[in-house]
Design a protein around this motif. Structure first.
Motif, PDB file in Angstrom:
ATOM      1  N   GLN A 141      -5.669  -3.196  -0.758  1.00  0.00           N
ATOM      2  CA  GLN A 141      -4.550  -3.732  -1.551  1.00  0.00           C
ATOM      3  C   GLN A 141      -4.357  -5.221  -1.295  1.00  0.00           C
ATOM      4  OE1 GLN A 141      -3.094  -2.293  -3.957  1.00  0.00           O
ATOM      5  NE2 GLN A 141      -3.784  -0.186  -3.642  1.00  0.00           N
ATOM      6  N   ASP A 196      -6.599   1.603   2.684  1.00  0.00           N
ATOM      7  CA  ASP A 196      -5.905   1.193   1.462  1.00  0.00           C
ATOM      8  C   ASP A 196      -5.151  -0.122   1.660  1.00  0.00           C
ATOM      9  OD1 ASP A 196      -5.097   2.016  -1.325  1.00  0.00           O
ATOM     10  OD2 ASP A 196      -3.111   1.813  -0.432  1.00  0.00           O
ATOM     11  N   ALA A 197      -4.618  -0.351   2.864  1.00  0.00           N
ATOM     12  CA  ALA A 197      -3.911  -1.612   3.126  1.00  0.00           C
ATOM     13  C   ALA A 197      -4.862  -2.799   3.008  1.00  0.00           C
ATOM     14  CB  ALA A 197      -3.273  -1.571   4.508  1.00  0.00           C
ATOM     15  N   SER A 200       0.847  -1.196   0.000  1.00  0.00           N
ATOM     16  CA  SER A 200       0.000   0.000   0.000  1.00  0.00           C
ATOM     17  C   SER A 200       0.878   1.241   0.000  1.00  0.00           C
ATOM     18  CB  SER A 200      -0.912  -0.004   1.233  1.00  0.00           C
ATOM     19  OG  SER A 200      -1.574   1.235   1.359  1.00  0.00           O
TER      20      SER A 200
END
Length: 355
Positions: free
Chosen positions: A213, A209-210, A31
């Motif tokens: 992803q 976002d982590a 990420s």
């Protein structure tokens, strides 16, 4: 890990082997927002911890230049030396912030995935220069998500920065009338507030976002049923190879049994379907099965036994029981001791009579 399979056919979750292979090739979930958050946090820490010390060192180092500027010789060599000394002073002052940023960037990568060294990413990949692949990257769902994420990030950072600046608008009006040292302290305080607000925004963006992803990474590694079958075949071996190996092992066992038949004490048969070769010598705890077989193999055992004058006794129940319960080179089970002892005792008596 790119392949030509239709993404719609990839309905199966990736296997541990697929995931392990992807990591070995450098294909790991990453990420960029976590990297950004760690770098911003390191920069904020540098401002908070080292800004005062850095400013004092710069002032002490550059004061001599500023106070004696008129005494600097007007020749290129002097200007070059002064410029080099100024660069060294600035580099010394910035080494702590830059070091913190570098460490933060490495830590961000190690938190997301273990260290991986792979040259796979350096090799040429023709899908990167494919026009269709380029169109999919620009107009695909991933590009749309990144665009929306960028707008959301820009909007959230703008709102936070605007809110902080609006709250400090009265103090900012008097900056122009303050002493330079006081202005620097006020600007530093305002910058720290701004960085703290952006960090609060980026930690939420980075966590979201982590998760996304990692989800997308596992989705890209999904497999079709055909790929699952192929991987299983590669890991377990094809049925043809396994069958051939089983046949080779059976041939080796058969050859070893035939070589052991001449050493047997007695062959117990039924009379043509089963044959079990037993060996017993003084000092052994129990007789050992050295060969066994049914039908054609049983006939082969009988023929070898006759060639080497090994006694053959017919005992259908015992032959069937021993064939079902005892393995090659293993002692007979305890429940058959009495029956086998009678057979071997009979053979021993025959040998003594012959002698």
């Amino acid at each position: 890990m790119a392949d030509d399979s239709d993404p719609e056919d990839k309905t199966e979750d990736p296997t541990p082997r697929r995931i392990e292979k992807a990591i070995e090739q450098g294909n790991v979930p990453n990420s960029p927002e976590i990297n950004t958050f760690f770098i911003l946090a390191a920069f904020t820490m540098a401002l908070l911890m080292a800004s005062g010390m850095i400013a004092k060192d710069l002032v002490a180092s550059l004061r001599g230049f500023l106070m004696n500027a008129s005494a600097v010789p007007a020749d290129p060599a002097a200007y070059s030396e002064m410029g080099l000394r100024t660069l060294i002073i600035c580099a010394q002052a910035l080494c702590i912030p830059v070091g913190l940023v570098l460490v933060a960037g490495l830590a961000a990568g190690l938190i997301q995935h273990p260290f991986v060294f792979s040259t796979e990413a350096l090799g040429p990949k023709w899908d990167r220069v494919s026009p269709m692949a380029g169109v999919k990257r620009v107009f695909g769902m991933e590009a749309l998500f990144q665009f929306v994420k960028g707008l959301a990030k820009l909007g959230m950072v703008g709102v936070v920065a605007g809110t902080i600046l609006w709250g400090e608008r009265d103090r900012m009006e008097v900056f122009a009338r303050l002493d330079p040292s006081a202005v620097l302290a006020a600007i530093l305080t305002l910058a720290l507030k701004m960085m703290a607000g952006m960090l609060a925004v980026f930690i939420a963006i980075a966590l979201g976002d982590a998760v996304y992803q990692r989800f997308r990474w596992r989705q890209r590694l999904r497999m079709s049923k055909e790929e699952m079958k192929q991987e299983h075949k590669e890991s377990e071996g094809s049925p043809e190879v396994k069958g051939r190996m089983k046949q080779i092992r059976a041939q080796r066992v058969k050859k070893r049994m035939m070589a052991a038949v001449p050493t047997a004490t007695v062959i117990v048969t039924n009379p043509t379907h089963y044959a079990v070769a037993l060996r017993y010598e003084a000092g052994m705890t129990a007789p050992v099965c050295v060969a066994k077989g049914v039908d054609s193999l049983a006939l082969k055992i009988r023929a070898v036994a006759k060639e080497h004058d090994v006694p053959i006794l017919e005992n259908p129940p015992l032959a069937r029981a021993l064939h079902a319960t005892v393995e090659i080179d293993a002692e007979i089970p305890a429940e058959h001791y009495r029956a086998v002892a009678e057979v071997i005792g009979y053979v021993m008596r025959l040998r003594r009579r012959a002698a």
